[in-house]
Design a protein around this motif. Structure first.
Motif, PDB file in Angstrom:
ATOM      1  N   GLY A  25     -47.080 -21.168  -2.689  1.00 31.94           N
ATOM      2  CA  GLY A  25     -45.892 -20.387  -2.982  1.00 31.94           C
ATOM      3  C   GLY A  25     -45.280 -19.667  -1.796  1.00 31.94           C
ATOM      4  N   GLN A  26     -45.781 -19.912  -0.590  1.00 28.20           N
ATOM      5  CA  GLN A  26     -45.194 -19.260   0.586  1.00 28.20           C
ATOM      6  C   GLN A  26     -43.832 -19.859   0.929  1.00 28.20           C
ATOM      7  N   LEU A  27     -43.626 -21.106   0.533  1.00 30.02           N
ATOM      8  CA  LEU A  27     -42.342 -21.771   0.648  1.00 30.02           C
ATOM      9  C   LEU A  27     -42.114 -22.558  -0.627  1.00 30.02           C
ATOM     10  N   SER A  28     -40.862 -22.710  -1.019  1.00 26.09           N
ATOM     11  CA  SER A  28     -40.559 -23.597  -2.137  1.00 26.09           C
ATOM     12  C   SER A  28     -40.147 -24.953  -1.590  1.00 26.09           C
ATOM     13  N   SER A  29     -40.296 -25.963  -2.422  1.00 24.50           N
ATOM     14  CA  SER A  29     -39.865 -27.293  -2.014  1.00 24.50           C
ATOM     15  C   SER A  29     -38.372 -27.296  -1.740  1.00 24.50           C
ATOM     16  N   ARG A  30     -37.611 -26.562  -2.543  1.00 22.26           N
ATOM     17  CA  ARG A  30     -36.165 -26.547  -2.318  1.00 22.26           C
ATOM     18  C   ARG A  30     -35.822 -25.910  -0.974  1.00 22.26           C
ATOM     19  N   GLU A  31     -36.508 -24.836  -0.614  1.00 19.51           N
ATOM     20  CA  GLU A  31     -36.248 -24.194   0.681  1.00 19.51           C
ATOM     21  C   GLU A  31     -36.517 -25.166   1.837  1.00 19.51           C
ATOM     22  N   VAL A  32     -37.654 -25.835   1.765  1.00 19.26           N
ATOM     23  CA  VAL A  32     -38.028 -26.748   2.837  1.00 19.26           C
ATOM     24  C   VAL A  32     -37.071 -27.938   2.867  1.00 19.26           C
ATOM     25  N   THR A  33     -36.740 -28.485   1.700  1.00 16.62           N
ATOM     26  CA  THR A  33     -35.844 -29.633   1.634  1.00 16.62           C
ATOM     27  C   THR A  33     -34.464 -29.287   2.162  1.00 16.62           C
ATOM     28  N   ALA A  34     -33.933 -28.134   1.749  1.00 19.83           N
ATOM     29  CA  ALA A  34     -32.613 -27.718   2.231  1.00 19.83           C
ATOM     30  C   ALA A  34     -32.620 -27.532   3.743  1.00 19.83           C
ATOM     31  N   ALA A  35     -33.700 -26.958   4.271  1.00 20.08           N
ATOM     32  CA  ALA A  35     -33.797 -26.757   5.716  1.00 20.08           C
ATOM     33  C   ALA A  35     -33.817 -28.092   6.452  1.00 20.08           C
ATOM     34  N   PRO A  77     -51.230 -33.471  -2.648  1.00 20.49           N
ATOM     35  CA  PRO A  77     -50.788 -33.012  -1.328  1.00 20.49           C
ATOM     36  C   PRO A  77     -49.386 -33.432  -0.915  1.00 20.49           C
ATOM     37  N   LEU A  78     -48.741 -34.321  -1.663  1.00 20.88           N
ATOM     38  CA  LEU A  78     -47.347 -34.656  -1.357  1.00 20.88           C
ATOM     39  C   LEU A  78     -46.361 -33.879  -2.221  1.00 20.88           C
ATOM     40  N   HIS A  79     -46.865 -33.014  -3.093  1.00 23.04           N
ATOM     41  CA  HIS A  79     -46.013 -32.307  -4.047  1.00 23.04           C
ATOM     42  C   HIS A  79     -44.974 -31.458  -3.302  1.00 23.04           C
ATOM     43  N   GLY A  80     -43.709 -31.840  -3.453  1.00 25.02           N
ATOM     44  CA  GLY A  80     -42.611 -31.068  -2.887  1.00 25.02           C
ATOM     45  C   GLY A  80     -42.333 -31.305  -1.421  1.00 25.02           C
ATOM     46  N   VAL A  81     -43.072 -32.210  -0.781  1.00 21.39           N
ATOM     47  CA  VAL A  81     -42.945 -32.409   0.670  1.00 21.39           C
ATOM     48  C   VAL A  81     -41.835 -33.419   0.961  1.00 21.39           C
ATOM     49  N   PRO A  82     -40.873 -33.076   1.824  1.00 22.52           N
ATOM     50  CA  PRO A  82     -39.789 -33.998   2.160  1.00 22.52           C
ATOM     51  C   PRO A  82     -40.238 -35.097   3.135  1.00 22.52           C
ATOM     52  N   ILE A  83     -40.015 -36.334   2.721  1.00 24.93           N
ATOM     53  CA  ILE A  83     -40.325 -37.498   3.560  1.00 24.93           C
ATOM     54  C   ILE A  83     -39.091 -38.412   3.568  1.00 24.93           C
ATOM     55  N   ALA A  84     -39.156 -39.505   4.320  1.00 19.23           N
ATOM     56  CA  ALA A  84     -38.056 -40.465   4.336  1.00 19.23           C
ATOM     57  C   ALA A  84     -38.649 -41.870   4.399  1.00 19.23           C
ATOM     58  N   VAL A  85     -37.864 -42.852   3.987  1.00 20.82           N
ATOM     59  CA  VAL A  85     -38.386 -44.219   3.908  1.00 20.82           C
ATOM     60  C   VAL A  85     -37.481 -45.181   4.659  1.00 20.82           C
ATOM     61  N   LYS A  86     -38.092 -46.171   5.249  1.00 19.51           N
ATOM     62  CA  LYS A  86     -37.358 -47.211   5.970  1.00 19.51           C
ATOM     63  C   LYS A  86     -36.426 -47.940   5.015  1.00 19.51           C
ATOM     64  N   ASP A  87     -35.238 -48.245   5.480  1.00 23.38           N
ATOM     65  CA  ASP A  87     -34.217 -48.808   4.607  1.00 23.38           C
ATOM     66  C   ASP A  87     -34.400 -50.301   4.347  1.00 23.38           C
ATOM     67  N   LEU A  88     -35.644 -50.697   4.117  1.00 21.33           N
ATOM     68  CA  LEU A  88     -35.916 -52.005   3.521  1.00 21.33           C
ATOM     69  C   LEU A  88     -36.726 -51.842   2.248  1.00 21.33           C
TER      70      LEU A  88
END
Length: 472
Positions: A25-35, A77-88
């Motif tokens: 709870g030190q950061l929210s997923s929305r805070e991190v994602t928006a950043a 451990p991936l709950h709320g964590v922003p990642i990205a995926v290769k466009d294939l």
């Protein structure tokens, strides 16, 4: 650009650290994602890592994950964590162009298995990352090329270049790449991140735009071995939609990072002297010193003919790629870039007898590799055999035999045999750009790779350094 040895901002934290901050709870997923989205908006116009930014859906995913966490429903451990995926990798909520112009409007109606597994684990998908055309060596001439965040004149790798750039530049906390001839390992090396190419079949290819199906591997690109382990344990495992996916159970890789014993590492000095440049060999000698200080035993070995295997790889890849593009090539040849069309022409020009001989050579090489790995735990190679090449240098990749060997000998043969490997930041050039070592293990040896890489990263700080970006 200069380097720094400490993570000074949230954007450069490792994935598992961000996970803990969100869980507690030190950061929210929305805070991190928006950043992260704001950082992408600010920096990516000069880096070109993203083919598509999925702002609205990412923020919606983050809010749903925060709501679940508030109810005490933590997904891991991936709950709320922003990642990205290769466009294939197919995404139902964004186009999947695979680095082409032909498929620029293709919008699948389902997610690739790897994407659906990431989302089920609570990961937030920030967007789709640029790649070379069709995941081969060259970017389509009408599309932007990702820029190495350490130095704009330095090569950013192929074909998961967007994944390497985004992860290195702090635009996501981890990404997915694919590796057919080195396309996780080369951009991981070029951009100073950790890349894991799994055993062929360890990860489903359902919903993945293929380059060469029997050579394609999907894997994570992250800031550390621990982070790569978290992603792989999420995306790996049998998938009934992909009959070639392996049936072996998936360990909790990230929970077992302590080595049970000191590994035996093989190193082929003759191979290194024949094909790798001086900065690369100096990095390898430094890596050997580090691992010997950890108590590992390094022994001299003779590898099978890696150069012949790398040369065979081009033809093998060409045949399979020609099959993948049969509906659009040569019918729409004018819409293809020169590198991908050249590869397809190679494949279409081979006879059945030619292909038979290639398959026999591949089987023989794989058998020799299995014999080699029976006597060692890990094989040490560089991530690329030429130290941090420049964009200008790599323009002659197709015409310079020595450069071709340096770039492909450490990577393409490992795709031919399908064994897993991990690429690790292991040094820097005099101009401050990354160098990387690679460990190869026997089939389904990912746990050993993660444990060995974690031990190496506990003893070095190369993976903690990051590029200094103007405005970042």
């Amino acid at each position: 650009m200069n380097t720094t040895s400490a993570n000074t901002g949230v954007e450069f934290r490792e994935l598992h650290e961000i996970s803990r901050l969100i869980q507690t709870g030190q950061l929210s997923s929305r805070e991190v994602t928006a950043a992260m989205l704001d950082r992408i908006d600010r920096l990516d116009p000069s880096l070109n890592a993203f083919a598509a930014v999925m702002r609205e859906s990412a923020l919606a995913e983050a809010e749903r994950n925060d709501e679940r966490l508030a109810r005490g429903d933590w997904l891991g451990p991936l709950h709320g964590v922003p990642i990205a995926v290769k466009d294939l990798a197919y995404t139902h909520d964004a186009p999947t162009a695979a680095g082409t112009t032909i498929h620029s409007d293709f919008r699948p109606d389902f997610d690739a298995t790897v994407v659906s597994r990431l989302r089920a684990a609570g990961a937030v998908v920030l967007g789709k990352l640029r790649l070379t055309e069709g995941a081969f060596t060259g970017h389509h001439p009408d599309l932007p090329t990702p820029v190495n965040p350490w130095d704009s004149a330095t090569w950013s790798g192929v074909s998961s270049s967007g994944s390497g750039v985004a992860t290195s530049a702090g635009l996501c906390f981890g990404s997915l790449g694919s590796d057919t001839g080195g396309s996780i390992r080369l951009p991981s090396s070029a951009n100073g991140v950790t890349g894991l190419k799994p055993t062929w079949g360890r990860v489903s290819r359902h919903g993945i735009f293929a380059l060469a199906p029997s050579l394609d591997h999907i894997g994570p690109m992250t800031r550390s071995a621990r982070d790569a382990a978290i992603i792989l344990e999420t995306i790996a495992g049998h998938d009934p939609h992909d009959p070639t996916s392996a049936l072996e159970p998936v360990p909790r890789y990230s929970q077992h990072l302590r080595l049970d014993r000191s590994p035996v590492v093989g190193f082929d000095r003759e191979l290194a002297e024949a094909h790798f440049d001086a900065p690369t060999n100096a990095m390898l000698e430094s890596t050997i010193e580090t691992i010997e200080n950890l108590g590992w035993r390094v022994i001299d070995v003779r590898t099978p003919d890696f150069l012949a295997a790398a040369q065979d790889w081009t033809a093998l890849c060409g045949v399979e790629t020609a099959g993948v593009h049969d509906e659009t090539y040569p019918a729409r040849r004018s819409e293809y870039g020169p590198d991908l069309s050249g590869l397809i022409d190679i494949g279409r020009g081979l006879s059945a007898i030619d292909y038979h001989h290639l398959l026999e050579s591949r089987r023989a090489f794989t058998g020799r590799m299995r014999s080699l790995m029976a006597d060692i735990d890990l094989l040490l190679l560089p991530g690329i055999g030429v130290g941090s090449p420049t964009v200008e240098q790599m323009k002659s990749l197709g015409s310079d035999p020595e450069l071709f060997a340096a770039a492909t000998v450490p990577t393409a043969p490992i795709d031919n045999c399908g064994m897993p490997s991990i690429t690790l930041p292991a040094g820097f050039t005099q101009r401050g750009t990354p160098l990387a070592a690679q460990f190869v293990a026997d089939d389904f040896g990912e746990q050993l790779l993660f444990s060995a890489a974690h031990a190496f990263q506990q003893s070095t700080d190369f993976h903690t350094r990051h590029p200094e970006l103007a405005g970042g």
